[in-house]
Design an enzyme around this catalytic site. Structure first.
Site, short mmCIF file in Angstrom:
data_model
loop_
_atom_site.label_atom_id
_atom_site.label_comp_id
_atom_site.label_asym_id
_atom_site.label_seq_id
_atom_site.Cartn_x
_atom_site.Cartn_y
_atom_site.Cartn_z
N ASP A 180 -6.88 5.16 4.88
CA ASP A 180 -6.80 4.15 3.76
C ASP A 180 -7.68 2.92 4.33
O ASP A 180 -7.47 1.82 4.20
CB ASP A 180 -5.47 3.55 3.59
CG ASP A 180 -5.26 2.50 2.66
OD1 ASP A 180 -6.11 2.41 1.67
OD2 ASP A 180 -4.45 1.79 2.61
N LYS A 195 -12.95 3.42 -1.62
CA LYS A 195 -13.28 2.05 -1.97
C LYS A 195 -14.74 2.04 -2.82
O LYS A 195 -15.61 2.86 -2.21
CB LYS A 195 -13.19 1.04 -1.03
CG LYS A 195 -12.30 1.31 0.21
CD LYS A 195 -10.91 0.57 -0.30
CE LYS A 195 -9.64 1.00 0.73
NZ LYS A 195 -8.40 1.09 0.20
N ASP A 205 -5.04 2.52 14.62
CA ASP A 205 -5.48 1.24 14.07
C ASP A 205 -5.34 0.20 15.19
O ASP A 205 -4.66 0.28 16.17
CB ASP A 205 -4.61 0.81 12.96
CG ASP A 205 -5.29 -0.21 11.95
OD1 ASP A 205 -5.79 -1.23 12.58
OD2 ASP A 205 -5.34 -0.01 10.75
N SER A 232 0.73 -1.22 -0.10
CA SER A 232 0.01 -0.05 0.01
C SER A 232 0.91 1.25 -0.20
O SER A 232 0.52 2.16 -0.50
CB SER A 232 -0.92 0.02 1.29
OG SER A 232 -1.95 -0.57 1.14
N GLY A 258 1.43 -0.21 8.21
CA GLY A 258 2.20 1.06 8.10
C GLY A 258 2.88 1.47 6.86
O GLY A 258 3.79 2.21 6.96
C1 LIG Z 1 -5.95 -1.37 4.03
S1 LIG Z 1 -5.54 -1.43 5.42
C2 LIG Z 1 -4.47 -0.19 5.56
C3 LIG Z 1 -3.07 -0.23 5.12
C4 LIG Z 1 -2.06 0.90 5.48
N1 LIG Z 1 -2.31 1.96 4.53
C5 LIG Z 1 -0.61 0.51 5.10
O1 LIG Z 1 -0.07 1.07 3.94
O2 LIG Z 1 -0.03 -0.35 5.53
C6 LIG Z 1 -6.81 -0.85 6.28
C7 LIG Z 1 -6.62 -0.79 7.76
O3 LIG Z 1 -7.72 -0.08 8.38
C8 LIG Z 1 -8.13 -0.49 9.59
N2 LIG Z 1 -9.29 -0.07 10.16
C9 LIG Z 1 -10.54 -0.43 9.43
N3 LIG Z 1 -11.60 0.10 10.17
C10 LIG Z 1 -11.12 0.94 10.99
C11 LIG Z 1 -11.58 1.71 12.12
N4 LIG Z 1 -12.66 2.14 12.28
N5 LIG Z 1 -10.65 2.32 13.02
C12 LIG Z 1 -9.39 2.07 12.90
N6 LIG Z 1 -8.79 1.26 12.06
C13 LIG Z 1 -9.93 0.58 11.12
C14 LIG Z 1 -7.85 -1.98 9.56
O4 LIG Z 1 -7.54 -2.55 10.74
C15 LIG Z 1 -6.90 -1.95 8.58
O5 LIG Z 1 -5.46 -2.06 9.36
#
Ligand SMILES: C[S@@+](CC[C@H](N)C(=O)[O-])C[C@H]1O[C@@H](n2cnc3c(N)ncnc32)[C@H](O)[C@@H]1O
Length: 384
Positions: free
Chosen positions: A304, A333, A268, A216, A251
Site C-alpha cells: 500500500d 495510486k 517500513d 486504511s 499497520g
Molecule cells: C499509505 S501508508 C500505508 C498504510 C498502511 N497500509 C496501513 O494500513 O496502515 C504508506 C507507507 O508506505 C511507506 N513507504 C513508502 N515508500 C516505502 C519504501 N520504499 N519502503 C518501505 N516503506 C515505504 C511509508 O513509510 C508509509 O508508511
C-alpha cells in the site's frame, strides 16, 4: 448527459420502455437496454472508457454518455446487442471502475415531485415482469447523498405498489432497480442477482474496527471481501499462514492478517502500532520495500505504498515471477491524467511478467473500491 439518443426518445410521453422482458423475444432496433454504471465521482471518464473498451471486446458497438461529477455513466448500444455479450458487459465483476452495473430498460424523466410512484408503476405494469426484490438507489455523489432519505421511503412505497399489482414474486429470476440520478428522473433496470453486486450502490458497508491502527485497514478488509470469492478466502486466509506487508506503517493492513492469526513481516521505515508488535505475530523490518527479499516464500505479499503505479506493478510482477509469494493484494495510486491507460498498462505489465512464472495460471482482478480514493486495488494469485 450530452446528446444521448435515449433521453431524447424519452420525451415522448416522458416514458421510454423496452418491452423486452422475455429473453426469447428480439427487441426492436433502437429499443435496446442501456448499461448504467455507478462509480466514484470524478472517475466517470475512466468508467466510460472501460465500458466502451469492454463493449468493443464483446463486439458491441455503442456510445458512452456521462456528466463529470455525476457518479455514474450510461452506455447506449447502437443496436440491440446479442444477449451473451450484453450479459458479459453488464457483469460488474468484469469492470474496475464501475461499482455496480444496471441494465436499464426504461428511463422516466420529468417525474412529478408530488407523485413519482404512479408513472413508475404504470411503466412496470406495461412491461409486466415480476421481480423478486426491489432496490431504490442514487449515485454516490453530493446530489445522490441528498436523495438517500427519499430512496428509503420511496422503496417502501414501490414495494407496496408492486405487491398490489402482483409484480413482486418470491422466486422471480430478477431484481428491480430504480436508480434516481436526480429527484425527477429514474432509470428502471432488472438485474440477475448472480451476476450483480450483492451490495446496494456496490458499496459494502464495513465498520471501522476500533483497535485497528489506521483507516486504511478498511481498504484491505474490502479488498478481501470484494476481490476474493468464498473459497479463495477460506483457502487463502488460514491461521499459521505468512505474509509480507510492504509499506506497512502504522499497520492497518497488517492488523487484518493478525486478526486471522497470520504471521506478518511488516516492512517500513516508519513506526508500527505498538499493540501489533506485542501480538507476537509481527516482525518489523525497517528497510526499503523495493530492496527487501523474503528469506523463504510467503503466502501473501501486500503493498500500500504511495509510489508510482508502474514501480509497484514491476515490484508485484517480480514477487510473483520469482515465486516469493503466491497471492498479492496491492494498491495502484493514480494521480495522473490518463488514469485508465495507466491502469491497463500496469495490469498488462503484471500479466506479461508473471507469465514468465513457468506453468502458472494467473488470476488478476482489480477494482476501484469504495475505500479507495485516487487509486485502485488489485488481487493477483498464481496457481499450478
Ligand atoms: C499509505 S501508508 C500505508 C498504510 C498502511 N497500509 C496501513 O494500513 O496502515 C504508506 C507507507 O508506505 C511507506 N513507504 C513508502 N515508500 C516505502 C519504501 N520504499 N519502503 C518501505 N516503506 C515505504 C511509508 O513509510 C508509509 O508508511
Amino acid at each position: 448527459m450530452a446528446g444521448g439518443p435515449w433521453p431524447a426518445k424519452a420525451i415522448v410521453a416522458r416514458v421510454c420502455v423496452s418491452r423486452r422482458w422475455d429473453p426469447r423475444m428480439k427487441p426492436a432496433a433502437g429499443d435496446a437496454e442501456r448499461l448504467i454504471c455507478l462509480c466514484r465521482t470524478g472517475f466517470e471518464t475512466e468508467c466510460a472508457l472501460e465500458s466502451s473498451a469492454l463493449a468493443a471486446t464483446t463486439g458491441i458497438d455503442g456510445q458512452p454518455h456521462f456528466e463529470s461529477g455525476s457518479g455514474y455513466t450510461e452506455f447506449a448500444p447502437a443496436a440491440p446487442p446479442p444477449s451473451a455479450a450484453w450479459r458479459q458487459l453488464a457483469d460488474w465483476r468484469n469492470h474496475i471502475f464501475a461499482r455496480e452495473c444496471l441494465t436499464a430498460f426504461a428511463v422516466l424523466d420529468g417525474l412529478p415531485r408530488g407523485d413519482r410512484l404512479t408513472p413508475i408503476l404504470r411503466a412496470l405494469a406495461e412491461r409486466g415482469e415480476p421481480y423478486a426484490d426491489v432496490w431504490v438507489e442514487a449515485p454516490d455523489s453530493d446530489d445522490g447523498k441528498a436523495l438517500a432519505p427519499f430512496c428509503r421511503s420511496f422503496g417502501n412505497a414501490l414495494v407496496g405498489g408492486l405487491k398490489k399489482s402482483a409484480l413482486l414474486r418470491a422466486g422471480a429470476p430478477r431484481r428491480l432497480h430504480a436508480f434516481f440520478p436526480q429527484g425527477d428522473k429514474v432509470y428502471l433496470a432488472a438485474v440477475e442477482p448472480a451476476t450483480a453486486t450483492p451490495w446496494p450502490q456496490g458499496i459494502p458497508r464495513l465498520k471501522f474496527p476500533r483497535n485497528a491502527p489506521s483507516r486504511s485497514t478498511l481498504k484491505l478488509d474490502e479488498a478481501l471481501l470484494v476481490l476474493l470469492d468464498d473459497d479463495e478466502r477460506r483457502r487463502g486466509l488460514k491461521a499459521g499462514m505468512s505474509a509480507v506487508d510492504l509499506g506497512a506503517a502504522p499497520g492497518g493492513w497488517t492488523w487484518q492478517f493478525v486478526q486471522r492469526s497470520i504471521r506478518v513481516t511488516a516492512v517500513d521505515n516508519g513506526p508500527m502500532d505498538p499493540a501489533l508488535l506485542q501480538s507476537g505475530l509481527v516482525a518489523h523490518r525497517r528497510e526499503d520495500a523495493f530492496r527487501f527479499r523474503p528469506g523463504k516464500p510467503v503466502d501473501w505479499m501486500v503493498c500500500d505504498m504511495v509510489e508510482q503505479p508502474r514501480r509497484v506493478a514491476e515490484l508485484v510482477a517480480r514477487w510473483l515471477a520469482q515465486g516469493w509469494c503466491r497471492r498479492t493484494i496491492f494498491n495502484l495510486k493514480l494521480p495522473m491524467k490518463k488514469r485508465y491507460e495507466e491502469t491497463q498498462l500496469c495490469l498488462d505489465l503484471i500479466r506479461a511478467q508473471a507469465a514468465k512464472h513457468s506453468g502458472a495460471t494467473l488470476t488478476l482482478r482489480a477494482r476501484q473500491l469504495y475505500h479507495d480514493r485516487e487509486e485502485i486495488t488489485a488481487y493477483c494469485a498464481v496457481s499450478g
